[in-house]
Design a protein around this motif. Structure first.
Motif, PDB file in Angstrom:
ATOM      1  N   LYS A 223     -15.138  16.521   3.743  1.00 49.27           N
ATOM      2  CA  LYS A 223     -16.254  15.935   4.502  1.00 49.27           C
ATOM      3  C   LYS A 223     -17.283  15.408   3.510  1.00 49.27           C
ATOM      4  O   LYS A 223     -17.507  16.025   2.475  1.00 49.27           O
TER       5      LYS A 223
ATOM      6  N   LEU B 254     -29.682  31.040  10.012  1.00 53.86           N
ATOM      7  CA  LEU B 254     -28.694  31.863  10.705  1.00 53.86           C
ATOM      8  C   LEU B 254     -27.700  30.943  11.386  1.00 53.86           C
ATOM      9  O   LEU B 254     -28.086  29.949  12.008  1.00 53.86           O
ATOM     10  N   MET B 255     -26.428  31.262  11.256  1.00 56.38           N
ATOM     11  CA  MET B 255     -25.407  30.456  11.907  1.00 56.38           C
ATOM     12  C   MET B 255     -25.130  31.026  13.303  1.00 56.38           C
ATOM     13  O   MET B 255     -25.619  32.102  13.644  1.00 56.38           O
ATOM     14  N   ASP B 256     -24.325  30.292  14.081  1.00 59.00           N
ATOM     15  CA  ASP B 256     -24.006  30.752  15.441  1.00 59.00           C
ATOM     16  C   ASP B 256     -22.734  31.598  15.441  1.00 59.00           C
ATOM     17  O   ASP B 256     -21.855  31.431  16.282  1.00 59.00           O
TER      18      ASP B 256
ATOM     19  N   ASN C  11     -30.233  21.680   7.883  1.00 56.78           N
ATOM     20  CA  ASN C  11     -29.629  22.550   8.908  1.00 56.78           C
ATOM     21  C   ASN C  11     -28.443  21.888   9.601  1.00 56.78           C
ATOM     22  O   ASN C  11     -27.396  22.505   9.791  1.00 56.78           O
ATOM     23  N   THR C  12     -28.622  20.614  10.002  1.00 52.53           N
ATOM     24  CA  THR C  12     -27.560  19.939  10.756  1.00 52.53           C
ATOM     25  C   THR C  12     -26.299  19.832   9.906  1.00 52.53           C
ATOM     26  O   THR C  12     -25.190  20.049  10.391  1.00 52.53           O
TER      27      THR C  12
ATOM     28  N   PHE D  37     -24.398  23.059   9.753  1.00 50.02           N
ATOM     29  CA  PHE D  37     -23.592  23.289  10.963  1.00 50.02           C
ATOM     30  C   PHE D  37     -22.394  22.340  11.015  1.00 50.02           C
ATOM     31  O   PHE D  37     -21.357  22.676  11.574  1.00 50.02           O
ATOM     32  N   TYR D  38     -22.568  21.160  10.418  1.00 51.19           N
ATOM     33  CA  TYR D  38     -21.473  20.177  10.372  1.00 51.19           C
ATOM     34  C   TYR D  38     -20.347  20.678   9.470  1.00 51.19           C
ATOM     35  O   TYR D  38     -19.168  20.589   9.818  1.00 51.19           O
TER      36      TYR D  38
ATOM     37  N   LEU E  56     -20.046  23.955   8.196  1.00 47.70           N
ATOM     38  CA  LEU E  56     -19.597  25.299   8.567  1.00 47.70           C
ATOM     39  C   LEU E  56     -19.236  25.350  10.053  1.00 47.70           C
ATOM     40  O   LEU E  56     -19.999  25.845  10.879  1.00 47.70           O
ATOM     41  N   THR E  57     -18.077  24.836  10.361  1.00 53.00           N
ATOM     42  CA  THR E  57     -17.585  24.901  11.743  1.00 53.00           C
ATOM     43  C   THR E  57     -17.153  26.345  12.017  1.00 53.00           C
ATOM     44  O   THR E  57     -16.930  27.111  11.067  1.00 53.00           O
ATOM     45  N   PRO E  58     -17.021  26.731  13.281  1.00 56.81           N
ATOM     46  CA  PRO E  58     -16.580  28.108  13.562  1.00 56.81           C
ATOM     47  C   PRO E  58     -15.262  28.449  12.847  1.00 56.81           C
ATOM     48  O   PRO E  58     -15.109  29.551  12.337  1.00 56.81           O
TER      49      PRO E  58
ATOM     50  N   MET F 145     -15.997  29.095   9.183  1.00 57.58           N
ATOM     51  CA  MET F 145     -16.656  30.398   8.983  1.00 57.58           C
ATOM     52  C   MET F 145     -15.641  31.533   9.103  1.00 57.58           C
ATOM     53  O   MET F 145     -15.685  32.485   8.330  1.00 57.58           O
TER      54      MET F 145
ATOM     55  N   ASP G 112      -7.178  15.139   5.363  1.00 55.99           N
ATOM     56  CA  ASP G 112      -7.869  13.966   4.811  1.00 55.99           C
ATOM     57  C   ASP G 112      -8.590  13.214   5.933  1.00 55.99           C
ATOM     58  O   ASP G 112      -8.909  12.052   5.822  1.00 55.99           O
ATOM     59  N   LEU G 113      -8.837  13.951   7.010  1.00 58.08           N
ATOM     60  CA  LEU G 113      -9.384  13.343   8.213  1.00 58.08           C
ATOM     61  C   LEU G 113     -10.707  12.608   7.973  1.00 58.08           C
ATOM     62  O   LEU G 113     -10.973  11.590   8.565  1.00 58.08           O
ATOM     63  N   PHE G 114     -11.526  13.149   7.070  1.00 62.03           N
ATOM     64  CA  PHE G 114     -12.870  12.595   6.946  1.00 62.03           C
ATOM     65  C   PHE G 114     -13.081  11.774   5.678  1.00 62.03           C
ATOM     66  O   PHE G 114     -14.188  11.416   5.347  1.00 62.03           O
TER      67      PHE G 114
END
Lengths: 179, 297
Positions: B160, B196-198, B213-214, B217-218, B220-222, B225, B294-296
């Protein structure tokens, strides 16, 4: 008497300090929530732009597909201020366009199309990130105002719970993108 | 396959090892002879000590050369079975400047690095080396050496694109001082804040510092993580992860060196399997973190 006065003054000062801490935290969380919310707008407008480009690319190959025009009308007619519906309309249009593209092998193989597909996936990731961030900040804010002593202090501030931004139904089952 | 590689390596190394052994034997005979001569007449000592010292120097030099050459031959052969475009340099390491600029770890005041491996796995470029960071402090009469980091530092291509700076630090196993700042005051990187992450389990194990922050989160996807939590379990040591300048850095502070083998003994299946296991750590990292997409890009 003096002792009682000192206790009352002490309690008052502690309450005042606690309130100020609560107030500052709520304001900070509200700003964070707004920032996260604007992240969603950015991702949505990027998605709109990409879908518009995708429409143009699909049009080049599928001139006779009437549905492409319907999609254009649909996405241009949706109201960006109604974010949830707008996002749903964009997601639907995206998956329909990709479904149409399935019938045109040349289109599927074109560099422009492949690049747009990748960009859309990336945009989807950005949107998910913004949504998660917004929900995280909404959760933090809601916890702060609904947890003691926040519940008491919030009677003065009168802040209401923030709504969560839920994934659109089509995003729960993401569009099929084949490579 | 394994046997062929082992035989090929031994065919190259055996004559060199034999030559070194012969030279060592000559030295041993000279040493014994010197001892006997000294017992007969102690004045022989004045002539024999320099000769023996010269021999020791030459043997030390030759052993060093052999170690470097043998490790290069062995590792290039073994690593080539897993990775593409592989380069192994036993006496080189990742650049101190590059690592310092990431600001991912307290660099101390003594730096050493070796066993540099650069290569590709499923199109993912990576570089890794053993890193040893020491803080040397001197009081009036005593010198204290504290190891801050001893382990492997990995740098991977990341799929990414991002502009910000993210640092993920192990909470429980952190050996860093409590006052270590993720990004220094006069830093080239933007100022970071802890977020803090979700993901409650992830928040329990790791601290996340980011400038955006954004973007955090972009990246560190679930799933990512979860992968980091799995990596943390498997590594069983302090884990630091950083996203700096479009590269992913993974630091394993496991207090050991990787790819350490005794090249003076015959290269056998046991040693080969040990090197295989070491190589597979790199593959495991790429697989666990699913870096091959290599998606991104």
């Amino acid at each position: 008497m003096d002792k009682l006065f000192a206790i009352i003054t002490g309690l008052f000062v502690i309450t005042l300090i606690s309130y100020l801490i609560f107030y500052n935290r709520v304001i900070k969380l509200e700003y964070r929530h707004q920032e996260a919310s604007s992240g969603i707008d950015v991702a949505l407008s990027k998605r709109f732009e990409l879908i518009t480009n995708l429409v143009e690319v699909v049009r080049g190959y599928a001139k006779h597909e009437k549905e492409v025009l319907t999609i254009v009308t649909k996405i241009r007619g949706s109201d960006p201020s109604l974010r949830h519906d707008y996002n749903g309309a964009l997601a639907q249009s995206q998956s329909r366009l990709l479904a149409i593209a399935e019938n045109y092998p040349e289109l599927k193989a074109s560099q422009n199309f492949l690049h747009l597909q990748k960009s859309l996936s990336d945009c989807e990731e950005h949107l998910q990130a913004a949504r998660r961030l917004m929900n995280r900040s909404a959760a933090e804010l809601n916890t702060t105002i609904n947890q003691f002593p926040g519940t008491l202090f919030n009677k003065l501030l009168n802040k209401s719970d923030k709504k969560y931004f839920e994934a659109e139904s089509s995003a729960q089952t993401p569009p099929v993108i084949e490579f | 396959m394994e046997e062929t590689i082992i035989n090929q390596i031994e065919a190259t190394l055996h004559p060199k090892r034999e030559k070194l052994n012969k030279f060592q034997m000559v030295f041993f005979i000279v040493f014994i002879f010197s001892l006997l001569l000294t017992l007969v007449d102690y004045r022989a000592l004045f002539g024999l000590v320099p000769i023996n010292l010269i021999f020791v120097g030459i043997i030390g030099y030759q052993r060093g050369n052999f170690r470097t050459e043998a490790k290069t031959i062995i590792l290039n052969q073994v690593l080539a079975t897993y990775f593409d475009d592989i380069t192994y340099s036993p006496n080189q390491g990742l650049s101190q400047t590059v690592l310092r600029n990431t600001e991912l770890y307290d660099m101390g005041n003594e730096f050493s690095a070796n066993d540099l491996i650069i290569g590709k796995y499923q199109g993912i470029e990576f570089a890794t080396s053993d890193i040893h960071l020491v803080q040397v402090t001197q009081n009036d009469k005593t010198t204290t050496r504290t190891t801050l980091f001893k382990g492997q530092w990995y740098i991977f291509d990341f799929f990414k694109n991002f502009n910000g700076y993210i640092q993920i630090r192990d909470k429980e196993r952190s050996l860093l001082k409590r006052n270590f700042k993720p990004v220094a005051f006069f830093s080239v990187h933007p100022k970071t804040k802890r977020i803090l992450m979700d993901h409650p389990d992830f928040n329990r194990v790791f601290d996340v510092y980011t400038s955006d922050n954004t973007e955090a989160f972009y990246i560190l996807t679930p799933h990512f993580m979860d992968a980091l939590l799995r990596l943390n379990d498997i590594a069983n040591c302090e884990v630091i992860v950083g996203f700096v300048d479009n590269r992913l850095h993974v630091l394993l502070n496991n207090q050991r060196n990787a790819f350490e083998i005794n090249v003076f003994q015959t290269f056998n299946l046991e040693k080969y399997q040990y090197l295989q296991a070491e190589s597979e750590i790199i593959i495991e990292l790429i697989d666990i973190l699913k870096l091959e997409t290599d998606l991104f890009k």
